[in-house]
Design a protein around this motif. Structure first.
Motif, PDB file in Angstrom:
ATOM      1  N   ASP A  93     -71.684 -62.914 -28.201  1.00 14.01           N
ATOM      2  CA  ASP A  93     -71.507 -63.955 -29.226  1.00 14.01           C
ATOM      3  C   ASP A  93     -72.768 -64.813 -29.339  1.00 14.01           C
ATOM      4  O   ASP A  93     -73.185 -65.192 -30.434  1.00 14.01           O
ATOM      5  N   GLU A  94     -73.358 -65.103 -28.176  1.00 12.72           N
ATOM      6  CA  GLU A  94     -74.565 -65.917 -28.163  1.00 12.72           C
ATOM      7  C   GLU A  94     -75.701 -65.208 -28.928  1.00 12.72           C
ATOM      8  O   GLU A  94     -76.414 -65.826 -29.723  1.00 12.72           O
ATOM      9  N   MET A  95     -75.820 -63.883 -28.711  1.00  8.59           N
ATOM     10  CA  MET A  95     -76.881 -63.134 -29.411  1.00  8.59           C
ATOM     11  C   MET A  95     -76.667 -63.211 -30.918  1.00  8.59           C
ATOM     12  O   MET A  95     -77.609 -63.400 -31.684  1.00  8.59           O
ATOM     13  N   VAL A  96     -75.401 -63.076 -31.333  1.00  5.24           N
ATOM     14  CA  VAL A  96     -75.121 -63.100 -32.780  1.00  5.24           C
ATOM     15  C   VAL A  96     -75.482 -64.471 -33.360  1.00  5.24           C
ATOM     16  O   VAL A  96     -76.072 -64.562 -34.444  1.00  5.24           O
ATOM     17  N   SER A  97     -75.209 -65.536 -32.595  1.00  7.06           N
ATOM     18  CA  SER A  97     -75.536 -66.843 -33.180  1.00  7.06           C
ATOM     19  C   SER A  97     -77.058 -67.026 -33.252  1.00  7.06           C
ATOM     20  O   SER A  97     -77.564 -67.643 -34.198  1.00  7.06           O
ATOM     21  N   VAL A  98     -77.793 -66.442 -32.305  1.00  6.25           N
ATOM     22  CA  VAL A  98     -79.264 -66.496 -32.403  1.00  6.25           C
ATOM     23  C   VAL A  98     -79.733 -65.666 -33.609  1.00  6.25           C
ATOM     24  O   VAL A  98     -80.599 -66.110 -34.379  1.00  6.25           O
TER      25      VAL A  98
END
Ligand code: PMP
Ligand code: GLU
Length: 392
Positions: free
Chosen positions: A288-293
């Motif tokens: 999820d963190e990668m997608v928000s980046v």
């Protein structure tokens, strides 16, 4: 000496450009690489440790052809919980990357001479893989004003008694466009009614921002039965080098894929499969963190591209690409055989920025920028593209 099959295929341009960039970098040349579609993140720690533990516990022997039971169980749970599709374990085959999953699937269902519909622009490896298995790629022109999303009317004229399958990339590589549920429903019903199998390449499934994602096989049981879902870990979990992907399909197709895989590679590396298991069951937050980046990079890239005169782009809502329209510069490259190839060659030579020519995707008026890189590289890269365009 070579087979017709080998002589008939073109090497992958995305991989080719990336190799060229690595060689230039090794020579100490400063290149900004916005070409290959590879996340710049490291593999999540918990996925790596699951693989390390597997090595320590000697999980290093031959295993099931179709993949580790635990991994297939986790994939089945994921498909049920996230996509609302029930697949039994025997319907899932884990392979060495999504590329391999696509090859297995095509080998399982396409006879020599049968036609495979490939909407343009397409991901570079689709036509070549179809040719490798003896199929005939049939390219489908799509409308730029519809973000190049294929519709039944685009397909109508091209369906023949030899049409076997259609390949759909959603979210799309190279455009970043996503199909709404309604668009998808109309499209796949058209195919299913005509007995056309759908190869749903959903490898960018997790990477989307504003429009929700719908998995093809979730639309109805009838559609599910005619769909081969392809997915993998390269993009969503930043695991490109581990080489793990999978297919989910009806039992008959899965059994055929398993027989093919059993002869070709037995099964993917067990260690990589444990890493994939770790990613699926322990790394949701990292993904999820990668997608928000990626979303913030998409926004940054778009704001920078908006400052360049004379270019357009397809509204990117998923994957990590911007498909940039350079058709207004045709006149400047009128002596070149290919606008996008020449544009990209000169951009690399003059400004040290690597992007992929639209030609690789069957659409010469475009170039593809990958924004799976740092904000700093993105900013420098796009400002150099701007400078290059201003110098034309
Ligand atoms: N499908 C698409 C649309 C892709 O962009 C890629 C990129 N590699 C693949 C499949 C293959 O992925 P993998 O690395 O898992 O083989
Ligand atoms: N799929 C990525 C791309 O389109 C990685 C390279 C490749 O496998 O083609 O750039």
């Amino acid at each position: 000496m070579l087979s017709n099959r080998a002589m008939n295929i073109t090497p992958s341009l995305t991989i080719g450009i990336n190799t060229k960039v690595s060689q230039l970098k090794e020579q100490g040349i400063d290149i900004i690489n916005l070409s290959v579609g590879e996340p710049d993140f490291t593999t999540p720690e918990k996925a790596k440790y699951t693989a390390v533990e597997a090595i320590i516990h000697n999980k290093t022997r031959y295993d099931k052809v179709t993949g580790l039971i635990e991994l297939r169980q986790a994939i089945s749970d994921k498909l049920q919980n996230e996509n609302n599709i029930s697949y039994t374990l025997d319907q899932i085959v884990v392979s060495s990357g999504a590329k391999h999953a696509i090859t297995n699937a095509l080998m399982a269902v396409v006879n020599p001479g049968e036609e495979v519909l490939i909407p343009k622009p397409y991901w570079v490896s689709y036509p070549e893989t179809v040719k490798l298995v003896g199929g005939v790629p049939v390219f489908v022109d799509t409308d730029k004003n519809n973000n190049f999303k294929v519709t039944p009317s685009d397909l109508e004229k091209l369906v023949s008694k030899n049409t076997k399958l259609i390949i759909l990339s959603n979210p799309s590589n190279p455009t970043g466009a996503i199909y709404s549920k309604d668009e998808l429903e109309v499209l796949v019903n058209f195919c299913v009614e005509r007995g056309i199998i759908i190869l749903a390449d959903e490898i960018y499934e997790k990477i989307h921002y504003d429009c929700p994602f719908t998995s093809v096989a979730s639309l109805s049981d009838k559609i599910k039965n005619m769909t081969i879902t392809v997915n993998g870990f390269s993009k969503s979990a930043s695991m490109t080098g581990w080489r793990v992907g999978y297919t989910a399909s009806n039992s008959k197709i899965a059994k055929a894929i398993s027989s093919i895989q059993g002869h070709l590679v037995s099964h993917p590396s067990t260690i990589s499969q444990y890493a994939a298991l770790g990613a699926l069951v322990k790394c949701d937050e990292d993904m999820d963190e990668m997608v928000s980046v990626f979303k913030s990079r998409r926004d940054l890239a778009i704001s920078l591209v908006n400052e360049i005169d004379g270019v357009g782009y397809i509204e990117p809502d998923g994957a990590f690409y911007i498909f940039m329209d350079i058709s207004s510069f045709k006149e400047k490259f009128k002596n070149s055989e290919s606008l996008s190839m020449e544009f990209c060659n000169q951009l690399l030579e003059k400004e040290g920025v690597a992007v992929v020519p639209g030609m690789a995707f069957g659409t010469d008026d475009f170039i593809r920028l990958c924004y799976a890189c740092s904000n700093e590289e993105l900013t420098r890269g796009i400002s150099k593209i701007k400078k290059f365009i201003e110098s034309l």
